[in-house]
Scaffold this active site. Structure first.
Site, short mmCIF file in Angstrom:
data_model
loop_
_atom_site.label_atom_id
_atom_site.label_comp_id
_atom_site.label_asym_id
_atom_site.label_seq_id
_atom_site.Cartn_x
_atom_site.Cartn_y
_atom_site.Cartn_z
N LYS A 35 -38.10 82.52 40.89
CA LYS A 35 -37.79 83.18 39.62
C LYS A 35 -39.08 83.69 38.99
O LYS A 35 -40.04 82.94 38.82
CB LYS A 35 -37.11 82.19 38.67
N ASP A 62 -36.21 87.33 35.91
CA ASP A 62 -35.69 86.72 34.67
C ASP A 62 -36.33 87.40 33.46
O ASP A 62 -37.17 86.82 32.80
CB ASP A 62 -36.00 85.21 34.72
N LYS A 64 -34.31 89.07 31.12
CA LYS A 64 -33.31 89.02 30.03
C LYS A 64 -33.24 90.34 29.25
O LYS A 64 -33.52 90.40 28.05
CB LYS A 64 -33.62 87.87 29.07
N ASP A 67 -31.05 95.79 25.32
CA ASP A 67 -31.45 97.08 24.76
C ASP A 67 -30.20 97.97 24.74
O ASP A 67 -29.10 97.49 25.05
CB ASP A 67 -32.57 97.69 25.64
N THR A 123 -30.80 78.19 25.25
CA THR A 123 -30.65 76.74 25.07
C THR A 123 -31.59 76.19 24.00
O THR A 123 -31.44 75.07 23.56
CB THR A 123 -30.89 75.98 26.40
N ARG A 214 -41.46 73.10 36.64
CA ARG A 214 -42.57 72.14 36.65
C ARG A 214 -42.45 70.96 37.60
O ARG A 214 -43.46 70.55 38.19
CB ARG A 214 -42.86 71.69 35.21
O1 C5P Z 1 -40.38 73.81 34.30
P1 C5P Z 1 -38.89 73.88 34.12
O2 C5P Z 1 -38.10 73.30 35.28
O3 C5P Z 1 -38.45 73.32 32.79
O4 C5P Z 1 -38.60 75.45 34.14
C1 C5P Z 1 -37.34 75.99 33.85
C2 C5P Z 1 -37.41 77.48 33.92
O5 C5P Z 1 -36.16 77.99 33.49
C3 C5P Z 1 -38.45 78.11 33.01
O6 C5P Z 1 -38.88 79.31 33.64
C4 C5P Z 1 -37.69 78.42 31.75
O7 C5P Z 1 -38.23 79.50 31.06
C5 C5P Z 1 -36.32 78.79 32.33
N1 C5P Z 1 -35.19 78.62 31.42
C6 C5P Z 1 -34.90 77.43 30.80
N2 C5P Z 1 -33.82 77.35 29.97
C7 C5P Z 1 -33.05 78.42 29.78
C8 C5P Z 1 -33.32 79.62 30.42
C9 C5P Z 1 -34.42 79.69 31.25
O8 C5P Z 1 -35.58 76.44 30.99
N3 C5P Z 1 -31.99 78.32 29.01
#
Ligand code: C5P
Length: 236
Positions: A35, A62, A64, A67, A123, A214
């Protein structure tokens, strides 16, 4: 289940191309989906998407999009020129905007069409945040309403937290795709995610794709962390 590698999306949340390419080199061959979000894309542009494709992996762009319909359709066209495999738009852009995205993608031969999904309610937003922007009512019902609008507008699915998946599938059908971030294997820290689910919980709940950042990319050994995550998915 199908091969877990088809369902794990690693968030390539790196600040620059150098770090992103280091992660890509470590994980390619093991991870099939990456992603690319707004931080990396704003810094480095299409080069990173091309590098992922050249590594033989798939891209979830990603960005989003939100527009006017014509601009979103053109942004989808640009993403398809890059060969991305999944992209997303904000459902709050409305039905006409989502239809414009779906119609632009439908012009492409079927095998080359990216999966287009919508973000319903971020979220990070609670009921108070929604009220502030003039949207009343509980968050859950907004999520379901926007998921329904995305489906009716021709999109393939939504980004959703694992705990929203069951209600979305009940409302929109089992074939409506859910892509779930906030995934934390038992051995990983929650970081700043508030509502987390393990890979097994998310898959048992019906999630189609799991987004993991992460726990894999910031691990001391990202390759081993990806392997452990895939094993956990396979066991689920
Ligand atoms: O590091 P982690 O597993 O928390 O990363 C989750 C990824 O998903 C990040 O790129 C974050 O921006 C994305 N994301 C999220 N919650 C959302 C939409 C996207 O954590 N509702």
């Amino acid at each position: 289940m199908t091969d877990p590698r088809n369902r794990l999306i690693v968030a390539l949340d790196a600040p620059d191309l150098k770090e992103a390419l280091r992660l890509l080199k470590t994980l390619k061959g093991r991870v099939d989906w990456f992603k690319i979000g707004s931080q990396l894309y704003t810094a480095e542009g299409p080069a990173i998407a091309r590098a992922v494709k050249e590594a033989g992996a798939k891209v979830f762009l990603d960005l989003k999009f939100h527009d006017i319909p014509a601009t979103v359709a053109r942004a989808c066209r640009s993403a398809m020129t890059l060969g991305v495999d999944m992209l997303n738009v904000h459902a709050l852009g409305g039905g006409a905007m989502m239809r414009a995205a779906a119609e632009e993608v439908a012009r492409e031969p079927e095998a080359k069409r990216p999966i287009v999904i919508a973000v319903t309610v971020l979220t990070s937003m609670g009921a108070d945040d929604l009220e502030q922007v003039g949207i009343a009512g509980p968050v859950d019902s907004r999520v379901i309403r926007l998921a329904g609008l995305a489906k009716d507008s021709g999109l393939a699915g939504v980004v959703a937290s694992a705990n929203e998946v069951a209600a979305i599938k009940a409302a929109c059908g089992a074939g409506f795709i859910t892509v779930t971030p906030g995934i934390r294997p038992g051995w990983a820290a929650a970081d700043d995610q508030k509502r987390v689910a393990t890979p097994a919980e998310a898959l048992h709940g019906g999630a189609d794709y799991l987004v993991v950042g992460r726990p894999i990319i910031a691990a001391a050994d990202p390759e081993a962390a990806a392997e452990r995550t895939l094993e956990e998915m396979a066991r689920a």
